[in-house]
Design a protein around this motif. Structure first.
Motif, PDB file in Angstrom:
ATOM      1  N   LYS A  18     114.849  -7.467  78.842  1.00 60.42           N
ATOM      2  CA  LYS A  18     115.693  -6.451  78.225  1.00 60.42           C
ATOM      3  C   LYS A  18     116.362  -6.966  76.955  1.00 60.42           C
ATOM      4  O   LYS A  18     116.747  -6.199  76.091  1.00 60.42           O
ATOM      5  CB  LYS A  18     116.792  -6.016  79.207  1.00 60.42           C
ATOM      6  CG  LYS A  18     116.253  -5.523  80.524  1.00 60.42           C
ATOM      7  CD  LYS A  18     115.834  -4.071  80.431  1.00 60.42           C
ATOM      8  CE  LYS A  18     115.397  -3.541  81.767  1.00 60.42           C
ATOM      9  NZ  LYS A  18     113.932  -3.484  81.873  1.00 60.42           N
ATOM     10  N   PHE A  63     103.163 -15.673  73.100  1.00 59.44           N
ATOM     11  CA  PHE A  63     101.888 -14.988  72.870  1.00 59.44           C
ATOM     12  C   PHE A  63     101.121 -15.684  71.742  1.00 59.44           C
ATOM     13  O   PHE A  63      99.942 -16.036  71.859  1.00 59.44           O
ATOM     14  CB  PHE A  63     102.194 -13.538  72.516  1.00 59.44           C
ATOM     15  CG  PHE A  63     101.012 -12.627  72.469  1.00 59.44           C
ATOM     16  CD1 PHE A  63     100.760 -11.772  73.514  1.00 59.44           C
ATOM     17  CD2 PHE A  63     100.172 -12.618  71.380  1.00 59.44           C
ATOM     18  CE1 PHE A  63      99.672 -10.918  73.474  1.00 59.44           C
ATOM     19  CE2 PHE A  63      99.088 -11.769  71.336  1.00 59.44           C
ATOM     20  CZ  PHE A  63      98.839 -10.917  72.388  1.00 59.44           C
ATOM     21  N   VAL A  73     101.659 -20.550  60.323  1.00 59.59           N
ATOM     22  CA  VAL A  73     102.593 -20.235  59.235  1.00 59.59           C
ATOM     23  C   VAL A  73     102.965 -18.758  59.277  1.00 59.59           C
ATOM     24  O   VAL A  73     104.134 -18.385  59.141  1.00 59.59           O
ATOM     25  CB  VAL A  73     101.970 -20.620  57.884  1.00 59.59           C
ATOM     26  CG1 VAL A  73     102.882 -20.219  56.761  1.00 59.59           C
ATOM     27  CG2 VAL A  73     101.719 -22.088  57.836  1.00 59.59           C
ATOM     28  N   ILE A  74     101.960 -17.885  59.508  1.00 60.80           N
ATOM     29  CA  ILE A  74     102.261 -16.459  59.569  1.00 60.80           C
ATOM     30  C   ILE A  74     103.150 -16.162  60.778  1.00 60.80           C
ATOM     31  O   ILE A  74     104.086 -15.363  60.702  1.00 60.80           O
ATOM     32  CB  ILE A  74     100.961 -15.645  59.589  1.00 60.80           C
ATOM     33  CG1 ILE A  74     100.295 -15.779  58.227  1.00 60.80           C
ATOM     34  CG2 ILE A  74     101.222 -14.196  59.903  1.00 60.80           C
ATOM     35  CD1 ILE A  74      98.948 -15.195  58.144  1.00 60.80           C
ATOM     36  N   LEU A  76     105.347 -18.136  62.028  1.00 63.83           N
ATOM     37  CA  LEU A  76     106.703 -18.553  61.647  1.00 63.83           C
ATOM     38  C   LEU A  76     107.402 -17.462  60.851  1.00 63.83           C
ATOM     39  O   LEU A  76     108.543 -17.079  61.156  1.00 63.83           O
ATOM     40  CB  LEU A  76     106.620 -19.843  60.812  1.00 63.83           C
ATOM     41  CG  LEU A  76     107.922 -20.308  60.182  1.00 63.83           C
ATOM     42  CD1 LEU A  76     108.740 -21.044  61.195  1.00 63.83           C
ATOM     43  CD2 LEU A  76     107.665 -21.153  58.979  1.00 63.83           C
ATOM     44  N   GLY A  77     106.676 -16.909  59.847  1.00 57.79           N
ATOM     45  CA  GLY A  77     107.277 -15.858  59.028  1.00 57.79           C
ATOM     46  C   GLY A  77     107.639 -14.639  59.860  1.00 57.79           C
ATOM     47  O   GLY A  77     108.728 -14.078  59.722  1.00 57.79           O
ATOM     48  N   VAL A  78     106.718 -14.239  60.759  1.00 56.21           N
ATOM     49  CA  VAL A  78     106.954 -13.039  61.563  1.00 56.21           C
ATOM     50  C   VAL A  78     108.113 -13.267  62.526  1.00 56.21           C
ATOM     51  O   VAL A  78     108.965 -12.381  62.720  1.00 56.21           O
ATOM     52  CB  VAL A  78     105.658 -12.652  62.308  1.00 56.21           C
ATOM     53  CG1 VAL A  78     105.936 -11.545  63.295  1.00 56.21           C
ATOM     54  CG2 VAL A  78     104.614 -12.198  61.330  1.00 56.21           C
ATOM     55  N   ALA A  91     110.666 -15.320  62.111  1.00 53.97           N
ATOM     56  CA  ALA A  91     111.918 -15.292  61.338  1.00 53.97           C
ATOM     57  C   ALA A  91     112.319 -13.853  61.040  1.00 53.97           C
ATOM     58  O   ALA A  91     113.492 -13.474  61.160  1.00 53.97           O
ATOM     59  CB  ALA A  91     111.749 -16.086  60.041  1.00 53.97           C
ATOM     60  N   LEU A  92     111.322 -13.030  60.686  1.00 45.94           N
ATOM     61  CA  LEU A  92     111.598 -11.625  60.376  1.00 45.94           C
ATOM     62  C   LEU A  92     112.145 -10.897  61.600  1.00 45.94           C
ATOM     63  O   LEU A  92     113.129 -10.143  61.509  1.00 45.94           O
ATOM     64  CB  LEU A  92     110.292 -10.978  59.909  1.00 45.94           C
ATOM     65  CG  LEU A  92     110.382  -9.681  59.126  1.00 45.94           C
ATOM     66  CD1 LEU A  92     111.246  -9.906  57.910  1.00 45.94           C
ATOM     67  CD2 LEU A  92     109.003  -9.244  58.705  1.00 45.94           C
ATOM     68  N   VAL A 113     115.764 -11.953  62.265  1.00 47.55           N
ATOM     69  CA  VAL A 113     116.715 -11.346  61.330  1.00 47.55           C
ATOM     70  C   VAL A 113     116.917  -9.875  61.672  1.00 47.55           C
ATOM     71  O   VAL A 113     118.045  -9.349  61.598  1.00 47.55           O
ATOM     72  CB  VAL A 113     116.215 -11.528  59.885  1.00 47.55           C
ATOM     73  CG1 VAL A 113     117.048 -10.712  58.928  1.00 47.55           C
ATOM     74  CG2 VAL A 113     116.308 -12.972  59.498  1.00 47.55           C
ATOM     75  N   TYR A 114     115.829  -9.206  62.092  1.00 49.05           N
ATOM     76  CA  TYR A 114     115.941  -7.797  62.464  1.00 49.05           C
ATOM     77  C   TYR A 114     116.823  -7.655  63.705  1.00 49.05           C
ATOM     78  O   TYR A 114     117.673  -6.747  63.772  1.00 49.05           O
ATOM     79  CB  TYR A 114     114.546  -7.242  62.717  1.00 49.05           C
ATOM     80  CG  TYR A 114     114.513  -5.742  62.765  1.00 49.05           C
ATOM     81  CD1 TYR A 114     114.965  -4.994  61.691  1.00 49.05           C
ATOM     82  CD2 TYR A 114     114.039  -5.072  63.874  1.00 49.05           C
ATOM     83  CE1 TYR A 114     114.953  -3.627  61.717  1.00 49.05           C
ATOM     84  CE2 TYR A 114     114.014  -3.704  63.918  1.00 49.05           C
ATOM     85  CZ  TYR A 114     114.479  -2.979  62.838  1.00 49.05           C
ATOM     86  OH  TYR A 114     114.470  -1.630  62.881  1.00 49.05           O
ATOM     87  N   MET A 130     119.193  -9.632  64.435  1.00 49.07           N
ATOM     88  CA  MET A 130     120.555  -9.861  63.970  1.00 49.07           C
ATOM     89  C   MET A 130     121.150  -8.583  63.371  1.00 49.07           C
ATOM     90  O   MET A 130     122.314  -8.243  63.628  1.00 49.07           O
ATOM     91  CB  MET A 130     120.522 -10.960  62.911  1.00 49.07           C
ATOM     92  CG  MET A 130     121.747 -11.786  62.795  1.00 49.07           C
ATOM     93  SD  MET A 130     121.411 -13.184  61.741  1.00 49.07           S
ATOM     94  CE  MET A 130     122.061 -12.586  60.223  1.00 49.07           C
ATOM     95  N   LYS A 131     120.329  -7.882  62.573  1.00 49.73           N
ATOM     96  CA  LYS A 131     120.775  -6.612  62.000  1.00 49.73           C
ATOM     97  C   LYS A 131     121.137  -5.614  63.100  1.00 49.73           C
ATOM     98  O   LYS A 131     122.164  -4.930  63.029  1.00 49.73           O
ATOM     99  CB  LYS A 131     119.662  -6.026  61.131  1.00 49.73           C
ATOM    100  CG  LYS A 131     119.507  -6.672  59.796  1.00 49.73           C
ATOM    101  CD  LYS A 131     120.519  -6.174  58.819  1.00 49.73           C
ATOM    102  CE  LYS A 131     120.150  -4.788  58.293  1.00 49.73           C
ATOM    103  NZ  LYS A 131     121.145  -4.319  57.333  1.00 49.73           N
ATOM    104  N   ASN A 167     124.353  -6.460  64.616  1.00 47.55           N
ATOM    105  CA  ASN A 167     125.475  -6.090  63.740  1.00 47.55           C
ATOM    106  C   ASN A 167     125.821  -4.619  63.884  1.00 47.55           C
ATOM    107  O   ASN A 167     126.988  -4.239  63.791  1.00 47.55           O
ATOM    108  CB  ASN A 167     125.124  -6.378  62.278  1.00 47.55           C
ATOM    109  CG  ASN A 167     125.295  -7.834  61.949  1.00 47.55           C
ATOM    110  OD1 ASN A 167     125.845  -8.575  62.747  1.00 47.55           O
ATOM    111  ND2 ASN A 167     124.809  -8.252  60.804  1.00 47.55           N
TER     112      ASN A 167
END
Lengths: 123, 234
Positions: free
Chosen positions: A29, A41, A90-91, A93-95, A97-98, A101-102, A104-105, A108
């Protein structure tokens, strides 16, 4: 099929991690735990791809010794899956992080990470 | 109850889909197809001792360019997300705890060494395991340590974006030079090939890996920096 060979063990472990990841995405959840599920995954897929590129009793595809530089195809494992996994890590890692951050938004906005509280798009 | 059984069904479906692959798997005894070509001709065609680097940077260099673009896109979207939320909390104060003496002292010693290791990894990417992406990640981890030990420290956002843009543009430019001077886009024969297995070999691969290392390092540092900047109370 040898049950306890290194390639077979890594293949099975990869699939188990992949299934644990799917289970985590579907049942958890907390959004952060779902992100961890996506990461698992990802990792499981990487282990599977590298395991599929294994060639029995061969060494890493790095030609730093003179005896590897002749007849190379008979002495090394498949370099292509390793290169693809390098890309995928690498991809991933980027995903990840994204996604974090989402999350976190979202936190907020509603001060909660429980996915059941986010029912704006529910029908 | 219905939910749980649906989840179980999905998991069982996945397991059933992958089981034949595990069951019928046999390790190969020889390389076949394109991998065999890379193994046999990689030394003459590309000249990189690390065949994985040869595949990543030259044989599938276009793929790597796309990957760098995806990473850039992710870091740009993260910057956008955090920028928007930053305007909400403009006048709030930072809430950083003071770092311990151990962390501050250790980071003073470790940060330069970690950066050196990162630079070593991407400069030797065509010879040893490693390369631009790994080296860049190591460099970004040095910056993360720096931010943990001295949270008040400000990085220049401009410098990060300038390094990132210049290395990205130069990467594409070197790729275009390959069309003019050698066999095609991202061909590494535009510089002297050098002696196999030495630092100055494999044509453009070390240069491209240095650029990728700088680009990935600055992108990840930018992500870490953006995350730190957004840590404010509302």
């Amino acid at each position: 099929m040898q049950l306890f060979s290194i390639e077979y063990i890594s293949l099975v472990v990869g699939f188990l991690i992949l299934l644990i990841g799917i289970w985590g995405i579907l049942t958890r959840k907390n959004i952060l735990k779902m992100v961890i599920g996506f990461s698992l995954f990802d990792t499981g897929t990487h282990i599977i791809i590298v395991a599929l590129g294994y060639v029995r009793n061969k060494t890493a595809p790095i030609l730093d010794q003179a005896n590897l530089q002749t007849n190379t195809a008979q002495k090394i494992v498949d370099p292509v899956p390793q290169a693809l996994v390098l890309t995928a890590i690498v991809i991933g890692l980027g995903v990840t992080a994204l996604m974090l951050v989402y999350a976190m938004k979202l936190h907020n906005e509603k001060k909660t990470l429980n996915i059941e509280k986010y029912n704006d798009l529910k029908w | 109850m219905l939910r749980n059984s649906l989840i179980l069904l999905v998991l069982l479906g996945f397991a059933a889909a992958v089981f034949p692959l595990v069951h019928s798997y046999e390790a190969k005894d020889t390389l076949t197809g394109v991998a065999e070509h890379y193994a046999n001709y990689g030394k003459e065609e590309v000249g990189a001792a690390n065949l994985v680097s040869a595949v990543v940077v030259t044989y599938r260099g276009f793929d790597t360019l796309g990957e760098v673009t995806i990473l850039f896109l992710a870091s740009a979207v993260i910057g956008l997300f955090l920028k928007v939320s930053e305007t909400h909390t403009k006048d709030s104060r930072s809430v950083f705890f003071k770092s311990t003496e151990i962390l501050v002292t250790a980071s003073r010693l470790l940060v330069p060494m970690i950066m050196l290791l990162g630079a070593y990894i991407f400069i030797n990417g065509h010879l040893t395991p490693g390369g631009g992406f790994q080296g860049g990640a190591v460099i970004a981890s040095a910056f993360a340590l720096l931010l943990l030990s001295r949270p008040q420290k400000q990085f220049s956002h401009k410098l990060i974006s300038v390094i990132e843009s210049i290395s990205g543009i130069t990467f594409v430019f070197i790729g275009l030079l390959g069309i003019l001077l050698a066999g095609g886009f991202l061909d590494n024969h535009i510089f002297a090939m050098g002696k196999f297995g030495t630092l100055l070999s494999a044509g453009a691969i070390p240069i491209i890996y240095i650029l990728i290392g700088l680009k990935v390092g600055s992108e990840l540092t930018g992500i870490v920096r953006n995350l730190k900047e957004s840590q404010k109370v509302g």
